[in-house]
Design an enzyme around this catalytic site. Structure first.
Site, PDB file in Angstrom:
ATOM      1  N   GLY A  46       0.784  -1.231   0.000  1.00 34.52           N
ATOM      2  CA  GLY A  46       0.000   0.000   0.000  1.00 34.52           C
ATOM      3  C   GLY A  46       0.816   1.283   0.000  1.00 34.52           C
ATOM      4  N   ASP A 105      -5.204   1.601  10.313  1.00 32.18           N
ATOM      5  CA  ASP A 105      -6.612   1.262  10.513  1.00 32.18           C
ATOM      6  C   ASP A 105      -6.771   0.803  11.966  1.00 32.18           C
ATOM      7  OD1 ASP A 105      -9.214   0.267  10.192  1.00 32.18           O
ATOM      8  OD2 ASP A 105      -8.836  -0.343   8.134  1.00 32.18           O
ATOM      9  N   LYS A 133      -7.260   6.173  10.999  1.00 29.28           N
ATOM     10  CA  LYS A 133      -8.681   6.077  11.380  1.00 29.28           C
ATOM     11  C   LYS A 133      -8.774   5.949  12.895  1.00 29.28           C
ATOM     12  CE  LYS A 133     -10.441   3.605   7.309  1.00 29.28           C
ATOM     13  NZ  LYS A 133     -11.014   2.300   6.895  1.00 29.28           N
ATOM     14  N   PHE A 154     -14.381   2.877   4.336  1.00 28.98           N
ATOM     15  CA  PHE A 154     -13.455   2.160   3.466  1.00 28.98           C
ATOM     16  C   PHE A 154     -13.013   3.076   2.333  1.00 28.98           C
ATOM     17  CE2 PHE A 154     -11.931  -0.896   0.396  1.00 28.98           C
ATOM     18  CZ  PHE A 154     -11.202  -1.731   1.212  1.00 28.98           C
ATOM     19  N   VAL A 155     -11.710   3.287   2.239  1.00 31.66           N
ATOM     20  CA  VAL A 155     -11.185   4.202   1.221  1.00 31.66           C
ATOM     21  C   VAL A 155     -10.229   3.461   0.284  1.00 31.66           C
ATOM     22  CG1 VAL A 155     -11.479   6.322   2.537  1.00 31.66           C
ATOM     23  CG2 VAL A 155      -9.393   4.985   2.845  1.00 31.66           C
ATOM     24  N   ASP A 161      -6.170  -0.430  -1.747  1.00 32.87           N
ATOM     25  CA  ASP A 161      -6.886  -1.295  -2.694  1.00 32.87           C
ATOM     26  C   ASP A 161      -8.208  -1.797  -2.143  1.00 32.87           C
ATOM     27  OD1 ASP A 161      -5.542  -3.142  -0.789  1.00 32.87           O
ATOM     28  OD2 ASP A 161      -6.379  -4.682  -2.106  1.00 32.87           O
ATOM     29  N   ARG A 167      -5.546   0.738  -6.553  1.00 30.36           N
ATOM     30  CA  ARG A 167      -4.303   1.274  -5.999  1.00 30.36           C
ATOM     31  C   ARG A 167      -3.751   2.391  -6.886  1.00 30.36           C
ATOM     32  NH1 ARG A 167      -2.275  -2.211  -1.902  1.00 30.36           N
ATOM     33  NH2 ARG A 167      -2.590  -4.427  -2.272  1.00 30.36           N
TER      34      ARG A 167
HETATM   35  C1  PRP Z   1      -3.224  -2.309   4.806  1.00 30.63           C
HETATM   36  C2  PRP Z   1      -2.610  -0.930   4.813  1.00 30.63           C
HETATM   37  C3  PRP Z   1      -1.800  -0.930   6.070  1.00 30.63           C
HETATM   38  C4  PRP Z   1      -2.579  -1.859   6.996  1.00 30.63           C
HETATM   39  C5  PRP Z   1      -3.349  -1.052   7.993  1.00 30.63           C
HETATM   40  O1  PRP Z   1      -2.267  -3.199   4.274  1.00 30.63           O
HETATM   41  O2  PRP Z   1      -1.798  -0.745   3.670  1.00 30.63           O
HETATM   42  O3  PRP Z   1      -0.510  -1.456   5.825  1.00 30.63           O
HETATM   43  O4  PRP Z   1      -3.493  -2.591   6.164  1.00 30.63           O
HETATM   44  O5  PRP Z   1      -4.225  -1.854   8.736  1.00 30.63           O
HETATM   45  P1  PRP Z   1      -4.116  -2.074  10.292  1.00 30.63           P
HETATM   46  O6  PRP Z   1      -3.808  -0.772  10.938  1.00 30.63           O
HETATM   47  O7  PRP Z   1      -5.510  -2.559  10.656  1.00 30.63           O
HETATM   48  O8  PRP Z   1      -3.095  -3.121  10.566  1.00 30.63           O
HETATM   49  P2  PRP Z   1      -2.641  -4.673   3.858  1.00 30.63           P
HETATM   50  O9  PRP Z   1      -2.187  -5.616   4.921  1.00 30.63           O
HETATM   51  O10 PRP Z   1      -4.094  -4.752   3.480  1.00 30.63           O
HETATM   52  O11 PRP Z   1      -1.734  -4.969   2.589  1.00 30.63           O
HETATM   53  P3  PRP Z   1      -1.353  -4.014   1.361  1.00 30.63           P
HETATM   54  O12 PRP Z   1      -0.541  -2.889   1.893  1.00 30.63           O
HETATM   55  O13 PRP Z   1      -0.551  -4.907   0.473  1.00 30.63           O
HETATM   56  O14 PRP Z   1      -2.631  -3.549   0.720  1.00 30.63           O
HETATM   57 MG    MG Z   2      -0.268  -2.161   3.791  1.00 29.50          MG
END
Ligand code: PRP
Ligand code: MG
Length: 181
Positions: A46, A105, A133, A154-155, A161, A167
């Site tokens: 991300g 998150d 958040k 949800f953004v 993504d 993305r």
């Molecule tokens: C998402 C985002 C953060 C994490 C935040 O990554 O990019 O890294 O979740 O969530 P949290 O605070 O609840 O832990 P994800 O693990 O979905 O993978 P990605 O970065 O590959 O999309």
């Molecule tokens: Mg991530």
């Protein structure tokens, strides 16, 4: 729909707003790390956009490394247990480390990562995130640099993504409900 922006119902932050906020964060980081080496650690996948833009907004030298992490089990993050899919290539002992992600998150990913990197003996470890958040937080963490606090919606876009799509949207927005159902 065909175009990456077709299912976006509300834009929360435009490309221009994102770039302006990242420039402000970069200026603050430059001031705080003056005279120190700096290694930024991007959290795949991300954070790729925010790393690309933040690094280029810094007028100083910076090293960039990456980690990829994943929750154990069936994709649920509620356990807070994380495993490393790709570790750093860099020995961070004695280094000033800034972990950069695009969203906090629940806080579980970054609280685990912070503890993990702290155990490696860096000179310092701080966290920067573009979005946070506050309503979703399960694991409070000290975050030195925050772009914006946002509601628990949800953004997508700018690295964020939904099922690996969106993305590559330049803005950050919310998806039409029909996409989820
Ligand atoms: C998402 C985002 C953060 C994490 C935040 O990554 O990019 O890294 O979740 O969530 P949290 O605070 O609840 O832990 P994800 O693990 O979905 O993978 P990605 O970065 O590959 O999309
Ligand atoms: Mg991530």
């Amino acid at each position: 729909a065909e175009h990456v922006g077709d299912d976006i119902v509300e834009i929360l932050f435009t490309e221009e707003q994102i770039q302006a906020r990242i420039a402000e964060m970069a200026a603050q980081i430059e001031a705080d790390y003056e005279g120190k080496d700096l290694l930024i650690v991007g959290v795949l996948r991300g954070a790729i956009m925010v790393i690309a833009d933040l690094a280029r907004s810094l007028g100083r030298h910076v090293e960039i490394d990456w980690m990829a992490v994943s929750s154990y089990g069936s994709g649920t993050k509620s356990s807070g247990v994380v495993r490393i899919l790709k570790d750093l290539d860099t020995d961070i002992a004695g280094r000033h480390v800034l972990i950069v992600d695009e969203i906090i998150d629940t806080g579980l990913t970054l609280s685990w990562l912070l503890a993990n990197l702290t155990s490696r003996g860096p000179a310092s470890v701080e966290i920067a995130t573009l979005l946070r958040k506050p309503e979703a937080v399960q694991m409070p963490i000290d975050v030195k640099y925050v772009g914006w606090d946002i509601p628990n919606e949800f953004v997508v876009g700018y690295g964020l993504d939904y099922r690996e799509r969106y993305r590559n949207l330049r803005d950050i927005g919310t998806l039409a409900p029909h996409v989820y159902s």
